[in-house]
Structures are given as C-alpha cells and as structure tokens.
Design an enzyme around this catalytic site. Structure first.
Site, PDB file in Angstrom:
ATOM      1  N   ARG A  43     -12.930   6.020 -40.413  1.00 12.67           N
ATOM      2  CA  ARG A  43     -11.927   5.584 -40.101  1.00 12.67           C
ATOM      3  C   ARG A  43     -11.413   3.930 -40.187  1.00 12.67           C
ATOM      4  NH1 ARG A  43     -12.733   5.680 -33.432  1.00 12.67           N
ATOM      5  NH2 ARG A  43     -14.696   5.511 -33.403  1.00 12.67           N
ATOM      6  N   SER A  62       1.094  -1.103  -0.051  1.00  9.75           N
ATOM      7  CA  SER A  62       0.203  -0.368  -0.046  1.00  9.75           C
ATOM      8  C   SER A  62       0.959   1.224  -0.111  1.00  9.75           C
ATOM      9  CB  SER A  62      -1.078   0.229   0.913  1.00  9.75           C
ATOM     10  OG  SER A  62      -0.341  -0.022   2.524  1.00  9.75           O
ATOM     11  N   GLU A  78      -7.624   8.699 -24.019  1.00  9.62           N
ATOM     12  CA  GLU A  78      -6.708   8.366 -25.803  1.00  9.62           C
ATOM     13  C   GLU A  78      -7.469   9.478 -26.915  1.00  9.62           C
ATOM     14  OE1 GLU A  78      -6.864   4.578 -26.225  1.00  9.62           O
ATOM     15  OE2 GLU A  78      -6.918   5.153 -28.156  1.00  9.62           O
ATOM     16  N   GLN A 137      -2.079  -4.014 -25.385  1.00  7.20           N
ATOM     17  CA  GLN A 137      -2.195  -4.715 -23.955  1.00  7.20           C
ATOM     18  C   GLN A 137      -2.085  -3.951 -23.050  1.00  7.20           C
ATOM     19  OE1 GLN A 137       1.468  -6.262 -25.956  1.00  7.20           O
ATOM     20  NE2 GLN A 137       0.519  -7.794 -26.944  1.00  7.20           N
ATOM     21  N   TRP A 138      -1.656  -2.714 -23.401  1.00  7.21           N
ATOM     22  CA  TRP A 138      -1.497  -1.884 -21.723  1.00  7.21           C
ATOM     23  C   TRP A 138      -2.550  -1.673 -20.900  1.00  7.21           C
ATOM     24  CZ3 TRP A 138       3.074   1.843 -22.616  1.00  7.21           C
ATOM     25  CH2 TRP A 138       3.637   2.411 -22.124  1.00  7.21           C
ATOM     26  N   SER A 149      -8.989   8.957 -30.409  1.00 10.10           N
ATOM     27  CA  SER A 149     -10.100   8.909 -31.340  1.00 10.10           C
ATOM     28  C   SER A 149     -10.258   8.532 -32.837  1.00 10.10           C
ATOM     29  CB  SER A 149     -11.651   8.019 -30.046  1.00 10.10           C
ATOM     30  OG  SER A 149     -12.341   9.183 -30.333  1.00 10.10           O
ATOM     31  N   ARG A 158       5.980  -7.078 -18.370  1.00 10.32           N
ATOM     32  CA  ARG A 158       6.282  -6.407 -20.035  1.00 10.32           C
ATOM     33  C   ARG A 158       7.996  -6.398 -20.133  1.00 10.32           C
ATOM     34  NH1 ARG A 158       2.109  -8.132 -22.942  1.00 10.32           N
ATOM     35  NH2 ARG A 158       0.196  -7.677 -21.948  1.00 10.32           N
ATOM     36  N   ARG A 183     -12.849  10.049 -33.584  1.00 13.54           N
ATOM     37  CA  ARG A 183     -13.505  10.460 -33.762  1.00 13.54           C
ATOM     38  C   ARG A 183     -13.590  11.655 -34.018  1.00 13.54           C
ATOM     39  NH1 ARG A 183     -18.443   9.125 -29.595  1.00 13.54           N
ATOM     40  NH2 ARG A 183     -20.057   9.209 -31.413  1.00 13.54           N
TER      41      ARG A 183
HETATM   42  C1  LIG Z   1       3.252 -12.196 -21.638  1.00  9.49           C
HETATM   43  C2  LIG Z   1       2.044 -12.179 -22.129  1.00  9.49           C
HETATM   44  C3  LIG Z   1       0.668 -12.868 -22.663  1.00  9.49           C
HETATM   45  C4  LIG Z   1      -0.275 -12.379 -22.613  1.00  9.49           C
HETATM   46  N1  LIG Z   1      -1.348 -12.578 -23.351  1.00  9.49           N
HETATM   47  C5  LIG Z   1      -2.641 -12.482 -23.274  1.00  9.49           C
HETATM   48  C6  LIG Z   1      -3.817 -13.010 -23.286  1.00  9.49           C
HETATM   49  O1  LIG Z   1      -3.610 -13.351 -24.694  1.00  9.49           O
HETATM   50  N2  LIG Z   1      -5.285 -12.693 -23.950  1.00  9.49           N
HETATM   51  C7  LIG Z   1      -4.922 -11.420 -22.759  1.00  9.49           C
HETATM   52  O2  LIG Z   1      -6.571 -11.723 -22.577  1.00  9.49           O
HETATM   53  N3  LIG Z   1      -4.452 -11.335 -21.533  1.00  9.49           N
HETATM   54  C8  LIG Z   1      -3.160 -11.847 -22.142  1.00  9.49           C
HETATM   55  N4  LIG Z   1      -2.570 -11.065 -21.429  1.00  9.49           N
HETATM   56  C9  LIG Z   1      -2.821  -9.897 -20.333  1.00  9.49           C
HETATM   57  C10 LIG Z   1      -2.609 -10.963 -19.192  1.00  9.49           C
HETATM   58  O3  LIG Z   1      -3.715 -11.985 -18.258  1.00  9.49           O
HETATM   59  C11 LIG Z   1      -2.853  -9.562 -17.938  1.00  9.49           C
HETATM   60  O4  LIG Z   1      -4.481  -8.906 -18.637  1.00  9.49           O
HETATM   61  C12 LIG Z   1      -2.463  -8.254 -17.850  1.00  9.49           C
HETATM   62  O5  LIG Z   1      -0.695  -8.656 -17.881  1.00  9.49           O
HETATM   63  C13 LIG Z   1      -2.064  -7.627 -17.337  1.00  9.49           C
HETATM   64  O6  LIG Z   1      -1.914  -8.283 -15.374  1.00  9.49           O
HETATM   65  P1  LIG Z   1      -2.666  -8.528 -14.552  1.00  9.49           P
HETATM   66  O7  LIG Z   1      -4.365  -8.470 -14.779  1.00  9.49           O
HETATM   67  O8  LIG Z   1      -2.043  -8.925 -13.007  1.00  9.49           O
HETATM   68  O9  LIG Z   1      -3.394  -6.511 -14.288  1.00  9.49           O
HETATM   69  P2  LIG Z   1      -4.314  -5.961 -13.349  1.00  9.49           P
HETATM   70  O10 LIG Z   1      -5.591  -5.754 -14.196  1.00  9.49           O
HETATM   71  O11 LIG Z   1      -3.499  -4.646 -13.267  1.00  9.49           O
HETATM   72  O12 LIG Z   1      -4.071  -6.368 -11.912  1.00  9.49           O
HETATM   73  C14 LIG Z   1      -2.622  -6.001 -11.121  1.00  9.49           C
HETATM   74  C15 LIG Z   1      -3.264  -7.484  -9.895  1.00  9.49           C
HETATM   75  O13 LIG Z   1      -4.340  -7.474  -8.990  1.00  9.49           O
HETATM   76  C16 LIG Z   1      -4.562  -8.580  -8.818  1.00  9.49           C
HETATM   77  N5  LIG Z   1      -6.581  -8.573  -9.030  1.00  9.49           N
HETATM   78  C17 LIG Z   1      -6.362  -7.943 -10.045  1.00  9.49           C
HETATM   79  N6  LIG Z   1      -8.264  -8.164 -10.273  1.00  9.49           N
HETATM   80  C18 LIG Z   1      -8.081  -8.686  -8.617  1.00  9.49           C
HETATM   81  C19 LIG Z   1      -8.988  -9.586  -8.403  1.00  9.49           C
HETATM   82  N7  LIG Z   1     -10.106  -9.361  -9.016  1.00  9.49           N
HETATM   83  N8  LIG Z   1      -9.232 -10.411  -7.504  1.00  9.49           N
HETATM   84  C20 LIG Z   1      -7.893 -10.113  -6.004  1.00  9.49           C
HETATM   85  N9  LIG Z   1      -6.450 -10.178  -7.272  1.00  9.49           N
HETATM   86  C21 LIG Z   1      -6.657  -8.876  -8.359  1.00  9.49           C
HETATM   87  C22 LIG Z   1      -3.640  -8.844  -9.247  1.00  9.49           C
HETATM   88  O14 LIG Z   1      -2.847  -9.347  -8.073  1.00  9.49           O
HETATM   89  C23 LIG Z   1      -3.062  -8.848 -10.862  1.00  9.49           C
HETATM   90  O15 LIG Z   1      -1.937  -9.268 -10.841  1.00  9.49           O
HETATM   91  C24 LIG Z   1      -0.471 -11.524 -21.093  1.00  9.49           C
HETATM   92  C25 LIG Z   1      -0.183 -11.298 -20.430  1.00  9.49           C
HETATM   93  C26 LIG Z   1       1.519 -10.730 -20.766  1.00  9.49           C
HETATM   94  C27 LIG Z   1       2.335 -10.421 -19.534  1.00  9.49           C
END
Ligand SMILES: Cc1cc2nc3c(=O)[nH]c(=O)nc-3n(C[C@H](O)[C@H](O)[C@H](O)COP(=O)(O)OP(=O)(O)OC[C@H]3O[C@@H](n4cnc5c(N)ncnc54)[C@H](O)[C@@H]3O)c2cc1C
Length: 241
Positions: free
Chosen positions: A175, A60, A103, A80-81, A105, A203, A107
């Site tokens: 677009r 925190s 962003e 992806q971001w 857009s 990343r 539009r």
């Molecule tokens: C190499 C790679 C390949 C990927 N390929 C794909 C793909 O093919 N398709 C696709 O859709 N995505 C893909 N992703 C995206 C991935 O699934 C994640 O959505 C993305 O990396 C964001 O990470 P995150 O969900 O941990 O982030 P955030 O959503 O920002 O979450 C941050 C952290 O908060 C916690 N958290 C989040 N939500 C909850 C919850 N509900 N309950 C408890 N804890 C929680 C977890 O610890 C999480 O790690 C890929 C990512 C990488 C790095």
C-alpha cells in the site's frame, strides 16, 4: 443526495447514520435528573430548558445522546476528522470510554482502492488570505489538465501497488505505492451529541477545507432531524443545505 440514512459526498464518498441513542428528550431528562423529574414528551418548557443549557454551556446533558456514523472519505479528510478526540475518543489513555474509531486499513483487505478525483471545475487556487485554505476556482482548462494528471498519477500508483502484490509482497507494505491523500478510507465514528456539535461548529465554517465542509453538511443533514432542538441551539447559525 440523501437516501434513507445515507448522504453521498464528493465523487465516491458518503456518510451513513448507523445508529442513534437518544433524542432531544434525552438532553432534557438528563438535565432534570437532579430534580428527579422526567418528561415523556418534549414540551415548550423542555425546549426552553435546552435553549438555556446550550446558551449557558451546561454541556453535560448533551453528552448522554450518542450517534454512530459510517464514513467513506479521502484520507486527507479522515486525518482532519481524527483530531476530534473529546467525546469521540479513539486514543487510549484519554480517560474517555468511547473508544470509537474503527477504520478499514488495507493491511488485511485488498478491496479495490478508490480515489477522490475532483472534477475539472472543482480545483481551487491558492488563497489571498493565508488563513484560508483555498481561494477562487482555477480556470477549467487548468482543471482539465489537473484531472488528467491526477488520474495518471493514481493509475501509476495502482500499477506499482499491483506489481508489488504480484511479487508476493504483503498488502500492508504494498500500500506504500498508493497515492494516499486522495484514497478513500471507511470508518465508524461514534460520538456524543456535544462532540458532534463541536465538529460541526468548526467544520461547517468557511475556513475549514471545502471537502470536510461537505462531510460536515452531510452529518448535519443526518443528525438535525434526530435532535432538531438541540442541534438548532448548539449551532444556531448553521443552515442545512
Ligand atoms: C480551520 C482549521 C484548521 C486547522 N489546522 C490545523 C493544523 O494546521 N494542524 C493541526 O494539527 N490541527 C489543525 N486543526 C485541528 C485543531 O487544532 C483541532 O485539533 C481540531 O479542530 C479538533 O478540535 P478540538 O481540539 O477542539 O477537539 P477535541 O480534541 O475533541 O476537544 C474538544 C474540546 O474539549 C476541550 N479540551 C480538549 N482537550 C482539553 C484539555 N487538555 N484541557 C482542557 N480542555 C480540553 C476543548 O474545549 C476542546 O475544544 C485545524 C482545525 C480547523 C478547524
């Protein structure tokens, strides 16, 4: 290339550090709040505290520091971001008050579209390991051909886009003719230090797409000088390049 608070990425992209709230001291003082203590300067003891917090995942205090970036990247990178929603939220109903993704857009504006075109030696082969996004570079003679094809494809999309605009169609529909994955979009990303570190941890990894790795390196180059201790502890194995 770094210029002030801006790092160039890919052929036309960049990351710019717009604003920062906090420093390593913010992390320390947030953690010490419960003891009603505050440091004015970062001491060895404070550094040890940051190490402890990062190691034990007392996360925190890292959420009291915030940074805002402007990013110009191909849509495939933005897509992806956009998945980082905790601590850099942009979806209503997540309960996170940082509604922070804005962003351009296409539009409302018809600013000149810009597209990511890899150089001839930047095209990568399909990977041997399916968990890896891409493998070794393809032969540059193949790369040369692909550059020409992509330029042709983009030019054709632009032609159709402009024809549609010329026929009086609104920009938000015209677009549809633009080749979207490689089209540059610009957005503001505001995120907590913890969220930024989470993004970087994923990343900067070799299994992330090479293009988003390049953006992660730019974020690291901009954020590390502002939070040298915290970033060093949260992603210790990462070297700025
Ligand atoms: C190499 C790679 C390949 C990927 N390929 C794909 C793909 O093919 N398709 C696709 O859709 N995505 C893909 N992703 C995206 C991935 O699934 C994640 O959505 C993305 O990396 C964001 O990470 P995150 O969900 O941990 O982030 P955030 O959503 O920002 O979450 C941050 C952290 O908060 C916690 N958290 C989040 N939500 C909850 C919850 N509900 N309950 C408890 N804890 C929680 C977890 O610890 C999480 O790690 C890929 C990512 C990488 C790095």
């Amino acid at each position: 290339m770094s210029h002030n608070n801006r790092v160039s990425v890919l052929d036309n992209g960049y990351v710019r550090l717009v604003d920062v709230m906090g420093s390593d001291l913010t992390v320390v003082n947030s953690a010490r709040c419960s003891y009603a203590k505050e440091s004015a300067e970062l001491s060895e003891r404070d550094i040890r505290l940051i190490k402890f917090l990062a190691r034990e995942q007392h996360t925190s205090p890292f959420r009291h520091a915030i940074a805002q970036f402007e990013i110009y990247a191909p849509l495939m990178v933005a897509r992806q971001w956009w998945k980082y929603i905790v601590g850099s939220a942009h979806q209503e109903g997540t309960g996170d008050s940082l509604d922070a993704w804005n962003e351009s857009s296409r539009r409302y504006v018809t600013e000149e579209p810009t597209f990511y075109i890899p150089q001839a030696d930047e095209w990568r082969s399909a990977p041997e390991n399916s968990k890896q996004g891409s493998g070794e570079p393809v032969d540059t003679s193949v790369g040369d051909e692909l550059v020409e094809r992509l330029k042709f494809y983009v030019a054709h999309g632009m032609y159709l886009y402009e024809e549609a605009l010329g026929a009086g169609v609104c920009p938000e529909q015209a677009r549809l003719f633009l080749p979207a994955y490689g089209m540059y979009v610009r957005w503001y990303w505001t995120a907590s230090l913890q969220s930024i570190a989470h993004f970087l941890a994923q990343r900067l990894e070799h299994d992330a797409q090479v293009e988003i790795q390049a953006y992660a390196k730019a974020i690291l180059a901009l954020i590390e000088p502002r939070f040298p201790v915290a970033i060093g502890e949260l992603i210790p194995e990462k070297e700025d390049e």
